[in-house]
Design a protein around this motif. Sequence first.
Motif, PDB file in Angstrom:
ATOM      1  N   GLY A 504      26.480  71.446  45.473  1.00 45.90           N
ATOM      2  CA  GLY A 504      27.876  70.797  45.995  1.00 45.90           C
ATOM      3  C   GLY A 504      27.925  70.277  47.304  1.00 45.90           C
ATOM      4  N   ASP A 505      26.662  69.811  47.848  1.00 49.86           N
ATOM      5  CA  ASP A 505      26.583  69.271  49.143  1.00 49.86           C
ATOM      6  C   ASP A 505      25.903  67.787  48.984  1.00 49.86           C
ATOM      7  OD1 ASP A 505      23.957  69.922  48.541  1.00 49.86           O
ATOM      8  OD2 ASP A 505      23.514  70.953  50.498  1.00 49.86           O
ATOM      9  N   CYS A 506      25.764  67.230  47.767  1.00 47.82           N
ATOM     10  CA  CYS A 506      25.384  65.995  47.687  1.00 47.82           C
ATOM     11  C   CYS A 506      26.062  65.024  47.073  1.00 47.82           C
ATOM     12  CB  CYS A 506      23.801  65.917  47.004  1.00 47.82           C
ATOM     13  SG  CYS A 506      22.326  66.628  48.246  1.00 47.82           S
ATOM     14  N   LEU A 507      26.350  63.788  47.753  1.00 49.83           N
ATOM     15  CA  LEU A 507      27.282  62.814  47.209  1.00 49.83           C
ATOM     16  C   LEU A 507      26.638  61.885  46.420  1.00 49.83           C
ATOM     17  CD1 LEU A 507      29.858  61.339  46.964  1.00 49.83           C
ATOM     18  CD2 LEU A 507      29.435  60.156  48.862  1.00 49.83           C
ATOM     19  N   ASN A 508      26.689  61.724  45.293  1.00 49.52           N
ATOM     20  CA  ASN A 508      26.075  60.413  44.588  1.00 49.52           C
ATOM     21  C   ASN A 508      27.332  59.253  44.422  1.00 49.52           C
ATOM     22  OD1 ASN A 508      23.603  61.342  44.255  1.00 49.52           O
ATOM     23  ND2 ASN A 508      24.276  62.557  42.365  1.00 49.52           N
ATOM     24  N   ALA A 509      27.309  58.245  44.751  1.00 51.04           N
ATOM     25  CA  ALA A 509      28.091  57.028  44.911  1.00 51.04           C
ATOM     26  C   ALA A 509      27.651  55.632  44.227  1.00 51.04           C
ATOM     27  CB  ALA A 509      28.676  56.748  46.172  1.00 51.04           C
ATOM     28  N   SER A 510      28.380  55.097  43.482  1.00 47.95           N
ATOM     29  CA  SER A 510      27.816  53.739  42.872  1.00 47.95           C
ATOM     30  C   SER A 510      28.983  52.956  42.786  1.00 47.95           C
ATOM     31  CB  SER A 510      27.286  54.151  41.458  1.00 47.95           C
ATOM     32  OG  SER A 510      28.450  54.747  40.634  1.00 47.95           O
ATOM     33  N   ILE A 511      28.803  51.679  43.037  1.00 55.71           N
ATOM     34  CA  ILE A 511      29.474  50.610  42.581  1.00 55.71           C
ATOM     35  C   ILE A 511      28.915  49.330  42.122  1.00 55.71           C
ATOM     36  CG2 ILE A 511      28.960  49.612  44.879  1.00 55.71           C
ATOM     37  CD1 ILE A 511      32.065  49.303  45.390  1.00 55.71           C
ATOM     38  N   GLU A 512      29.506  48.448  41.413  1.00 53.35           N
ATOM     39  CA  GLU A 512      28.885  47.239  40.916  1.00 53.35           C
ATOM     40  C   GLU A 512      29.512  46.183  41.723  1.00 53.35           C
ATOM     41  OE1 GLU A 512      29.103  46.009  36.559  1.00 53.35           O
ATOM     42  OE2 GLU A 512      30.660  44.864  37.344  1.00 53.35           O
ATOM     43  N   ALA A 513      28.463  45.464  42.407  1.00 52.22           N
ATOM     44  CA  ALA A 513      28.636  44.411  43.257  1.00 52.22           C
ATOM     45  C   ALA A 513      28.209  43.033  42.476  1.00 52.22           C
ATOM     46  CB  ALA A 513      27.396  44.568  44.412  1.00 52.22           C
ATOM     47  N   THR A 514      28.797  41.797  42.899  1.00 49.84           N
ATOM     48  CA  THR A 514      28.678  40.665  42.223  1.00 49.84           C
ATOM     49  C   THR A 514      28.709  39.607  43.541  1.00 49.84           C
ATOM     50  OG1 THR A 514      30.085  41.172  40.344  1.00 49.84           O
ATOM     51  CG2 THR A 514      29.517  38.804  40.827  1.00 49.84           C
ATOM     52  N   ASN A 515      27.343  38.971  43.217  1.00 48.50           N
ATOM     53  CA  ASN A 515      27.086  37.571  44.216  1.00 48.50           C
ATOM     54  C   ASN A 515      28.016  36.705  43.685  1.00 48.50           C
ATOM     55  OD1 ASN A 515      26.259  35.713  45.778  1.00 48.50           O
ATOM     56  ND2 ASN A 515      24.270  35.578  45.063  1.00 48.50           N
ATOM     57  N   ASN A 516      28.867  36.004  44.322  1.00 52.59           N
ATOM     58  CA  ASN A 516      29.510  35.042  43.968  1.00 52.59           C
ATOM     59  C   ASN A 516      29.179  33.625  44.121  1.00 52.59           C
ATOM     60  OD1 ASN A 516      31.804  36.717  43.006  1.00 52.59           O
ATOM     61  ND2 ASN A 516      32.510  37.174  45.337  1.00 52.59           N
ATOM     62  N   LEU A 517      28.078  33.582  44.797  1.00 57.72           N
ATOM     63  CA  LEU A 517      27.643  32.198  45.547  1.00 57.72           C
ATOM     64  C   LEU A 517      26.616  31.680  44.317  1.00 57.72           C
ATOM     65  CD1 LEU A 517      27.338  33.067  49.141  1.00 57.72           C
ATOM     66  CD2 LEU A 517      29.027  32.412  48.145  1.00 57.72           C
ATOM     67  N   ASP A 518      26.326  30.358  44.820  1.00 56.61           N
ATOM     68  CA  ASP A 518      25.419  29.590  43.903  1.00 56.61           C
ATOM     69  C   ASP A 518      24.055  29.760  44.307  1.00 56.61           C
ATOM     70  OD1 ASP A 518      27.308  28.663  42.055  1.00 56.61           O
ATOM     71  OD2 ASP A 518      27.976  27.013  43.262  1.00 56.61           O
ATOM     72  N   ARG A 519      23.832  30.645  45.016  1.00 60.81           N
ATOM     73  CA  ARG A 519      22.350  30.797  46.075  1.00 60.81           C
ATOM     74  C   ARG A 519      22.229  32.211  46.117  1.00 60.81           C
ATOM     75  NH1 ARG A 519      25.898  29.419  49.966  1.00 60.81           N
ATOM     76  NH2 ARG A 519      26.124  30.796  51.745  1.00 60.81           N
ATOM     77  N   GLU A 520      21.073  32.431  46.415  1.00 62.17           N
ATOM     78  CA  GLU A 520      20.275  33.728  46.739  1.00 62.17           C
ATOM     79  C   GLU A 520      20.946  34.145  47.948  1.00 62.17           C
ATOM     80  OE1 GLU A 520      16.290  33.461  46.638  1.00 62.17           O
ATOM     81  OE2 GLU A 520      15.983  33.256  44.326  1.00 62.17           O
ATOM     82  N   ILE A 521      21.123  35.469  48.147  1.00 62.90           N
ATOM     83  CA  ILE A 521      21.586  36.028  49.533  1.00 62.90           C
ATOM     84  C   ILE A 521      20.676  37.590  49.440  1.00 62.90           C
ATOM     85  CG2 ILE A 521      23.729  35.090  49.456  1.00 62.90           C
ATOM     86  CD1 ILE A 521      25.037  37.740  48.523  1.00 62.90           C
ATOM     87  N   PHE A 522      20.500  37.848  50.740  1.00 64.71           N
ATOM     88  CA  PHE A 522      19.991  39.157  51.270  1.00 64.71           C
ATOM     89  C   PHE A 522      21.066  39.685  52.083  1.00 64.71           C
ATOM     90  CE2 PHE A 522      17.367  42.013  53.831  1.00 64.71           C
ATOM     91  CZ  PHE A 522      16.876  42.660  52.676  1.00 64.71           C
ATOM     92  N   THR A 523      21.744  40.765  51.733  1.00 62.51           N
ATOM     93  CA  THR A 523      22.820  41.399  52.542  1.00 62.51           C
ATOM     94  C   THR A 523      22.708  42.850  52.555  1.00 62.51           C
ATOM     95  OG1 THR A 523      25.269  41.084  53.053  1.00 62.51           O
ATOM     96  CG2 THR A 523      24.647  41.284  50.632  1.00 62.51           C
ATOM     97  N   SER A 524      23.642  43.454  53.580  1.00 60.09           N
ATOM     98  CA  SER A 524      23.712  44.787  53.630  1.00 60.09           C
ATOM     99  C   SER A 524      25.113  45.263  53.104  1.00 60.09           C
ATOM    100  CB  SER A 524      23.633  45.181  55.169  1.00 60.09           C
ATOM    101  OG  SER A 524      23.819  46.610  55.297  1.00 60.09           O
ATOM    102  N   VAL A 525      25.010  46.405  52.287  1.00 60.74           N
ATOM    103  CA  VAL A 525      26.373  47.020  51.804  1.00 60.74           C
ATOM    104  C   VAL A 525      26.599  48.449  52.464  1.00 60.74           C
ATOM    105  CG1 VAL A 525      27.476  47.592  49.702  1.00 60.74           C
ATOM    106  CG2 VAL A 525      26.008  45.655  49.655  1.00 60.74           C
ATOM    107  N   PRO A 526      27.666  48.556  53.070  1.00 62.24           N
ATOM    108  CA  PRO A 526      27.757  50.130  53.930  1.00 62.24           C
ATOM    109  C   PRO A 526      28.460  50.952  52.958  1.00 62.24           C
ATOM    110  CG  PRO A 526      29.415  48.370  54.399  1.00 62.24           C
ATOM    111  CD  PRO A 526      28.678  47.728  53.338  1.00 62.24           C
TER     112      PRO A 526
END
Length: 971
Positions: A504-526
């Motif tokens: 009970g001391d470890c958090l597993n978190a998930s999310i679905e992210a979508t790149n809305n642009l017509d180009r490649e990106i490299f970014t940070s998700v907090p």
Amino acid sequence: MSMNKIINGPYLLAPTTSQITIAWEMIQPHDLKLTYNNNTTANDVICGDISYKREPACREYENGCYLYTCVLNNLQAGSCYTYRIYDNEQLLSQGEFRTFQEKPAKIRLITVSDSHLFHTEKQFSAMIDKTSPDLILHSGDISFGTGYQREQYEQNWFQKIPEVLKKVPVYYVPGNHDDGNFYETFFATPQAETVNTFDNGYTYSFDYGNTHFVMVNSNPWGLFEMNAVNSGLNADNKTKKYISDILKWVEADLNTPKAKKAKWRIMVLHHPYTDEFNNKYIVPIAERNKVNLVIGGHLHYYTKTVSINPDVGAETIYISQGSLQDGEADISKIEERRLFGDFPEVMAIGHNNYGLLEIDDNELCYNLYGFTENSSELVDTIKINHNSSKLKIEDIEITRLDNIGNVEISAQIQNLSSNLTAAKLSLFDNKKEHIINLFGNKKNSHVILLEANEQRKVHLFYQAIEPGRHEIRVEDVVQDILVFEPNQLSFEHMKLFVSDEDKGDCLNASIEATNNLDREIFTSVPLYINQHIAESKNVFFRAHEKKSLYFNYKFEQSGSYQISIADQLPKQIQIEGGIRIIPRIHDKSGNGHYALLHGTPKVISSPNKVEVSLEAYGDYIEIPPSKDFIVKNAFCGMVWAKIERLAHKSEMGHNPLMVKGKSVGWGATYLMRMVVERAGGLKWGTCHDITEYSWQGGQADIGNWTHYTMSFDKKLGGNSYCNDKCVAHIAGIDDNCQLRQWENEPIFVGYSYIGHIIPEINRPKYFTHLPAKISQVRFYTDNITSVENAFIDNHPEQPGPKDKDLAVWLDFRDILTIGTHVTQWRHPAIYNPEFKTAKKYWQFRQLKIRAVIPMRATIKTTVEVSDDGSTVKSAKKITVKDGTNYIDLSCLPKAQYIRLTTEMTADVGSDGTFVPELKEYQISAFNGLNFTDINWSTRSEWEKGIFTGAVGFAPVGRLREYPEYTDIIHG
């Protein structure tokens, strides 16, 4: 009882224009005579085609009774007949019936479901006399227990409405409670003699007037496959083949000339639209073959649903009938928010008891009624005709909401037809059509159902995705919008899970992210914890790529935390970590087991017994799992209980006397269950392979002490006792069947999860609790016979027979309420000396203690320091107070190591259980200019120490419910 007496029936099955089946039950075979005559003539006709079949053995009749059937042929359509059954010249019974009309102007049916204990039988009989229906359709669950219990059909159906069954024919399909050989004997096999069927009368079809009815056995998926999946298994090949065969047959039947020619097509089955497997298998077939009405049950409440497919809409309507057991009449119709979280197409929810279905060439009218104290109350009306649906859409407004393509459309929609119609509109985005049938904001978007000539103002939201100019058109209203490049990323479906309930001391978190642009990106998700960035994940996205992102975070301290990812709204999680006294109940069996006493129950001593009072939701007894509880062929559970009350309407039912498993039902989810239903009936059961093998019998004796026993043996079957009286029995199972052990689950008394297991949380959404006093608990790894149970009932203080198979025997006179925890020796920081004799001494300045200590409970702490992690150099004793304590440690000499010993004492008695809890230790240590904190707060840190006595961890999340998930039975 006279051997030539009809004990159940006669009852009428499988009516047509020229044929009907009459069935009845007797104890012994006899040479009987059945005569019948058309009421317009005086001449009796003798039926020479009476047959009988021996039934399976049962508790009341060890040799089995006999079911008689007589098929009457060559009858006149639309005629009334009287029939009489004789033994020689003795009249045993008589009744009457009316054959179907050849071309009726209107047909009139009654539909019911889930009659179970059938407390409304008098009102139902009066209603049948008043409405005079042509027939009754029963969509399953006559038994309150199982189809393997003959007495369920006798007590809950045949003896409830004998006069109705003598004169009104019934078509039946099985519900999940009807799985068993007595449903087959009483209904399926006799039906199979004359109906169009492929599986012995379980799935079949018939025609009446202008309507084609297909009656479907939904148990292979709604019960068996569900049981398998809900238990972490796959359906076996036999079940899969049966499912495939049924679906192929139904599809073929709906494509026969009779079905295609029929003005109306109606499907009847037990499981509802909202059932996961029914939705997967039946809905496509029904809509593909233009079934007008699908009638089910199972939920015990009423739902009205239309197709989510805008091309179908209200052309196929799905009704889940309420239960016929108890009178109920109410309804809620959809307005601005969904009624059923996962199903925006559910239009109404409520309670009803029966339906009156009237059909002519032009209209199908289905009125749903519920019984009130003195009458029947109309709950809902559904009218369907063959007129084309036509919608009028006007007063359209299109409003641009932002620069990334979001628009709101409002309009008035009017149903110009005389038919029920699901609202929809066509939206053109740069001339590309989008048919929209979900209205309202995204979270609560829903279908709107319009009555004949009804008009509604609607709102919907649409997003144009691609950057650039867009022409949005609805009818003749046009709005030009400019869509700017959207935000780089959009996020949805954030899920949080505290991993490993035991740590009970470890958090597993998930999310679905979508790149809305017509180009490649490299970014940070907090990842945010309490609004601070705890971790960031650098991610590469291709143009318009969707990705699932995963975070893992280990907490150093227990407590409540607000968690969010990127721009999502935060959700709260709980990191457990405190240690406490969990009183331990001694096991008198000699096998060294014990039970944990949870909550704050009162423990009351008297000269004859000690009783534990489970009053609050958190009060229950847990026997931890053990390999000693793995059984081979048989087992027995016993609880001496004084049940205080039945469940309130707002509470969960299936209140548990004793359960071993993951849930009390809805899957093969337990080895053993003994539960009390809302009305006080007792339900029992075990599970084998993918089968939930349950039965019903007996009544909870509210306010009185009762010895409740459930014994099961694969060969001998199950027997249930109240004191020394056998109240229920079920036949044995094949020796090759494997009992579901659920070996990693505890035995619970007074507590259990209830409902379907939700994969994301590995448990059901809800829990259930039994308000009762308990004085003794036993579990055997063999069956207990009637004689053995009677001995134990009369001598409860003795081990009794089969003491070698007595795995647990709880003694409430001996409850351990003290315990100790000793931490490991801790060095304040990583210590890596340059040479072996190097020393690094720390000054320990302050100890912070957070604790919850009720009156009569105590916590005492001893702080010890050492230079070698073995020899105690100095110590300080502390009596801990309730709340937050700050203790000065500067009196202790500098040292290399520190540890803490905690002595805890609880109090258990007639005023309740008072348990101390230690939530956190935090020590500040200094070495020159450097300082650090040493924490004991999470379970993983406490577990590095040594536990003795009754010190342990509170269970995680057992009293939590999960509103974000939907349980189709319980909401």
